[in-house]
Design an enzyme around this catalytic site. Structure first.
Site, PDB file in Angstrom:
ATOM      1  N   HIS A  91       0.873  -1.174   0.000  1.00 53.13           N
ATOM      2  CA  HIS A  91       0.000   0.000   0.000  1.00 53.13           C
ATOM      3  C   HIS A  91       0.914   1.229   0.000  1.00 53.13           C
ATOM      4  O   HIS A  91       1.982   1.173   0.585  1.00 53.13           O
ATOM      5  CB  HIS A  91      -0.889   0.021   1.244  1.00 53.13           C
ATOM      6  CG  HIS A  91      -0.141   0.189   2.535  1.00 53.13           C
ATOM      7  ND1 HIS A  91      -0.310  -0.634   3.613  1.00 53.13           N
ATOM      8  CD2 HIS A  91       0.798   1.091   2.929  1.00 53.13           C
ATOM      9  CE1 HIS A  91       0.481  -0.250   4.599  1.00 53.13           C
ATOM     10  NE2 HIS A  91       1.165   0.794   4.215  1.00 53.13           N
ATOM     11  N   GLU A 134       6.070  -4.060   7.982  1.00 50.80           N
ATOM     12  CA  GLU A 134       4.680  -4.263   7.545  1.00 50.80           C
ATOM     13  C   GLU A 134       4.476  -5.658   6.940  1.00 50.80           C
ATOM     14  O   GLU A 134       3.360  -6.176   6.905  1.00 50.80           O
ATOM     15  CB  GLU A 134       4.269  -3.190   6.519  1.00 50.80           C
ATOM     16  CG  GLU A 134       4.102  -1.796   7.128  1.00 50.80           C
ATOM     17  CD  GLU A 134       3.713  -0.721   6.101  1.00 50.80           C
ATOM     18  OE1 GLU A 134       3.298   0.356   6.543  1.00 50.80           O
ATOM     19  OE2 GLU A 134       3.834  -0.947   4.874  1.00 50.80           O
TER      20      GLU A 134
END
Ligand code: DHB
Ligand code: FE
Length: 284
Positions: A12, A240
């Site tokens: 993202h 992440e």
């Protein structure tokens, strides 16, 4: 019974959302990024699930230093795109699936993972950019989404191993839901990037591609990577990637089934400050 049919993995980046929203996706810088998702958009049209269980991280939008849940499951009817400082993204409101979310919360907590139940929450680029990459710019998202937020922003963060084990528990939870739902699980965030400090701008293609290889073929080995290796090799925000292990842990082969089919694999640098990685794995 409900079933997990596939998992999707994607980076993202807020700038990807901005490129789409401002009509810049055909610019030379962005074209190769979006091209990597042409297959995926068609694939999702051909394989639209009943529900997406979307593992992502909040970036101090819904949560803050005042409250830091390690794992938070969105059980609301709907989730509004967050204002991250420039106004909310002009994307559809996310419809939830409170019934399945509540069942998963019940089952996973009874499997000894302490989830935070969230009944009201705005969702930031961590959730909306993966939806945009996979769906384009529809009037409504193609199906309900259960947001599942993981703290990878403020230490202490959960280990890859714990995330992988949580994925196994989520699979059991989904498969004990008494309705024939087709469920996809998405793991988002990553790949290598560091946004601050002396190593800002760090990208590590070798680490990223080795991670993709391992995630596909030997997820238990990927789960064993200690968090310090992510930070050292993939940068402070590379952590992440542990969220991808939740999705991978929910696939059939981890529970003794056949290995998944790699429907799509994509890697591209750069996109803003991060490497973009993307995989689609189908349960056979
Ligand atoms: C960028 C990447 C992220 O994962 C994020 O949350 C914010 C910014 C970037 O590449 O700029
Ligand atoms: Fe991020």
């Amino acid at each position: 019974m409900a079933k997990i049919t596939a998992s999707v993995y994607t980076s993202h980046v807020p700038a990807i959302g901005a490129a789409l929203d401002l009509g810049k996706s055909n610019e030379p810088y962005w074209q190769p990024v979006f091209k990597g998702y042409d297959f995926s958009k068609q694939w999702l049209k051909d394989n639209t699930p009943d529900v997406i269980f979307l593992v992502y991280n909040d970036h101090a939008t819904a949560f803050s230093l005042e409250m830091i849940p390690t794992f938070a499951i969105g059980c609301a009817e709907s989730f509004t795109p967050a204002d991250e400082g420039w106004g909310p993204r002009p994307v559809p409101v996310v419809q939830g699936h409170p019934e399945l979310a509540a069942h998963i919360a019940q089952s996973v907590i009874q499997q000894d993972f302490d989830l935070t139940i969230v009944n009201k929450m705005d969702v930031d680029h961590g959730l909306t950019v993966p939806l945009s990459l996979m769906c384009g710019q529809p009037q409504a998202w193609p199906c309900p989404v259960i947001p599942f937020a993981v703290n990878v922003v403020q230490y202490p963060v959960p280990s890859g191993q714990r995330c992988f084990n949580l994925g196994k528990a989520i699979r059991k939870a989904v498969e004990s839901f008494d309705k024939p739902l087709n469920v996809q699980i998405w793991g988002t965030g990553g790949m290598s990037h560091q946004l601050q400090g002396p190593r800002a701008g760090l990208i590590n293609k070798e680490f990223d591609n080795a991670f993709l290889d391992k995630l596909i073929a030997d997820p238990a080995a990927a789960a064993a990577i200690p968090h310090i290796d992510y930070v050292r090799e993939a940068g402070s925000e590379g952590i992440e990637l542990v969220m991808w292990l939740i999705a991978r842990g929910a696939m059939a082969d981890v529970a003794g089934g056949p290995p998944p089919k790699v429907a799509h694999r994509f890697y591209h640098v750069p996109a803003s400050n991060t490497a973009v990685g993307h995989l689609i794995l189908e349960n056979n």
